[in-house]
Scaffold this motif. Structure first.
Motif, PDB file in Angstrom:
ATOM      1  N   TYR A  80     -79.137   7.826  37.926  1.00  0.00           N
ATOM      2  CA  TYR A  80     -78.388   8.024  36.454  1.00  0.00           C
ATOM      3  C   TYR A  80     -78.054   7.026  35.622  1.00  0.00           C
ATOM      4  O   TYR A  80     -78.118   7.156  34.574  1.00  0.00           O
ATOM      5  N   HIS A  81     -77.926   5.752  36.454  1.00  0.00           N
ATOM      6  CA  HIS A  81     -77.426   4.517  35.572  1.00  0.00           C
ATOM      7  C   HIS A  81     -77.649   3.357  36.082  1.00  0.00           C
ATOM      8  O   HIS A  81     -77.348   3.281  37.283  1.00  0.00           O
ATOM      9  N   LEU A  82     -78.153   2.453  35.380  1.00  0.00           N
ATOM     10  CA  LEU A  82     -78.248   0.913  35.718  1.00  0.00           C
ATOM     11  C   LEU A  82     -77.187   0.191  35.368  1.00  0.00           C
ATOM     12  O   LEU A  82     -76.879   0.189  34.103  1.00  0.00           O
ATOM     13  N   ALA A 132     -76.780   6.726  41.397  1.00  0.00           N
ATOM     14  CA  ALA A 132     -77.743   7.921  41.657  1.00  0.00           C
ATOM     15  C   ALA A 132     -77.080   8.772  42.594  1.00  0.00           C
ATOM     16  O   ALA A 132     -76.057   8.530  43.615  1.00  0.00           O
ATOM     17  N   PHE A 133     -77.426   9.963  42.655  1.00  0.00           N
ATOM     18  CA  PHE A 133     -76.934  11.050  43.470  1.00  0.00           C
ATOM     19  C   PHE A 133     -77.990  10.889  44.775  1.00  0.00           C
ATOM     20  O   PHE A 133     -79.169  10.956  44.516  1.00  0.00           O
ATOM     21  N   PHE A 153     -71.024  13.787  35.085  1.00  0.00           N
ATOM     22  CA  PHE A 153     -71.248  12.545  35.317  1.00  0.00           C
ATOM     23  C   PHE A 153     -70.864  11.651  34.189  1.00  0.00           C
ATOM     24  O   PHE A 153     -71.754  11.802  32.942  1.00  0.00           O
ATOM     25  N   ALA A 154     -69.958  10.611  34.449  1.00  0.00           N
ATOM     26  CA  ALA A 154     -69.757   9.564  33.554  1.00  0.00           C
ATOM     27  C   ALA A 154     -69.795   8.209  34.094  1.00  0.00           C
ATOM     28  O   ALA A 154     -69.216   7.843  34.810  1.00  0.00           O
ATOM     29  N   ARG A 158     -66.452   6.414  34.059  1.00  0.00           N
ATOM     30  CA  ARG A 158     -65.364   6.745  34.992  1.00  0.00           C
ATOM     31  C   ARG A 158     -65.812   6.564  36.329  1.00  0.00           C
ATOM     32  O   ARG A 158     -64.905   6.280  37.408  1.00  0.00           O
ATOM     33  N   TYR A 159     -67.158   6.488  36.849  1.00  0.00           N
ATOM     34  CA  TYR A 159     -67.384   6.210  38.135  1.00  0.00           C
ATOM     35  C   TYR A 159     -67.170   4.971  38.185  1.00  0.00           C
ATOM     36  O   TYR A 159     -66.685   4.320  39.351  1.00  0.00           O
ATOM     37  N   LEU A 160     -67.504   3.856  37.323  1.00  0.00           N
ATOM     38  CA  LEU A 160     -67.427   2.592  37.763  1.00  0.00           C
ATOM     39  C   LEU A 160     -66.050   1.928  37.521  1.00  0.00           C
ATOM     40  O   LEU A 160     -65.793   0.977  38.558  1.00  0.00           O
ATOM     41  N   ALA A 161     -65.103   2.900  37.104  1.00  0.00           N
ATOM     42  CA  ALA A 161     -63.635   2.489  37.031  1.00  0.00           C
ATOM     43  C   ALA A 161     -62.950   2.603  38.350  1.00  0.00           C
ATOM     44  O   ALA A 161     -61.959   2.137  38.515  1.00  0.00           O
TER      45      ALA A 161
END
Length: 333
Positions: free
Chosen positions: A176-178, A189-190, A222-223, A226-229
């Motif tokens: 999802y995100h790097l 990733a999931f 998924f955001a 929000r995940y990184l926080a």
């Protein structure tokens, strides 16, 4: 004119007028944080080579060489933007598969702004050196494949090495995100093996295959922010907890100039120290981070984090005492 350029120009005018402006003066004038002002001051000194000094008797800043002027690179916003982006390019992407596409994008963006002059980006890189410390080598082809898989929603099969357990296993992920932290690339990733979102160190992916015939449906809830926080640095962690770390006066001068976590707040104390407050579930990563500051940092909360740090410090002391005993015995013989 960009906000940073605007501040730099106005700060230069105030300093040149010999009014001895202080950080508080700049903060009130531009309505930005103290950290932003210190970053601007560091930029003036380190990047623009300004002879900027602080007068304790006058309580503000001045130029030790009044004949110094802002360099020509400040002439237009396009030039400044190209400079900033080129510096970031050198620091993060020089020598990777992303370099040339980013160089092309920078040149197009710079030329789209008014009053442009030709910019030789290769010449800019000759005058600046970035030493980010102990960075992790990452295969640029892997970064390119992951980036493409994120955009196209392709699954990726990989052999992953989990350093904390010393294990290798086969996984299928939906990337999802790097993001890059302290010079190390991570991919969010999931994970089909754990059936949840996780982050993986890209350098620990030993083999991979992009399954271009397997598209996944992206989770719209998924955001990345929000995940990184919820995590801290490279670790995601579990349920967020309230963390409080007290830093002494010496370490405070470095702590207050950075944003360590999106949820952070800083409590100032009369003795010159501060307490850093934030919420995270990545307590193991916080523990390792705090230990790096030695006696200058003290964990106040949560209790289990404080106990873990104390246990590590006691174990380290015992190890040193054991070594000292062995060295004394060796010297005596």
């Amino acid at each position: 004119m960009s906000s940073k350029l605007n501040r730099i120009v106005q700060m230069d005018m105030l300093i040149r007028a010999e009014t001895y402006p202080s950080v508080a003066n700049f903060k009130a004038r531009f309505e930005v944080s103290e950290r932003t002002i210190y970053d601007d001051i560091d930029y003036l000194r380190s990047t623009l080579r300004a002879p900027l000094k602080y007068s304790r008797s006058r309580g503000g800043y001045y130029y030790s060489d009044p004949t110094w002027v802002l360099p020509a690179i400040m002439a237009t916003e396009g030039e400044l933007l190209a400079f900033f982006l080129s510096a970031e390019l050198v620091r993060r992407y020089l020598g990777t598969a992303f370099e040339q596409p980013l160089r092309n994008a920078i040149e197009k963006l710079a030329l789209s702004l008014p009053q442009q002059t030709p910019i030789d980006l290769s010449e800019l890189t000759q005058h600046y050196t970035f030493q980010p410390g102990a960075t992790v080598s990452t295969d640029p082809l892997l970064l390119t494949d992951l980036s493409e898989a994120i955009v196209e929603r392709w699954r990726v099969a990989m052999t992953y090495y989990t350093a904390s357990r010393g294990e290798r296993n086969e996984r299928v992920i939906e990337p999802y995100h790097l993001y890059n932290v302290r010079g190390e690339w991570q991919v969010i990733a999931f994970d089909h093996l754990r059936n949840q979102f996780r982050n993986f160190a890209v350098s620990n992916i030993e083999q991979w295959e992009v399954r271009r015939d397997e598209r996944f449906i992206r989770d719209t809830d998924f955001a990345p922010d929000r995940y990184l926080a919820q995590g801290f640095l490279t670790e995601h962690g579990g349920s967020p907890r309230k963390v409080a770390i007290r830093f002494d006066e010496y370490q405070t001068r470095y702590i207050i100039r950075r944003e360590w976590h999106p949820t952070q707040s800083i409590e100032h104390h009369d003795d010159g120290g501060v307490t850093l407050h934030f919420r995270t579930g990545a307590l193991d990563e916080v523990r390792r981070w705090v230990l790096g500051y030695g006696r200058h940092a003290t964990v106040l909360a949560p209790a289990e984090l404080r106990a873990a740090v104390i246990a590590d410090l006691r174990a380290a002391l015992a190890s040193y005492e054991c070594d000292e005993s062995q060295m004394s015995s060796a010297d005596g013989s």
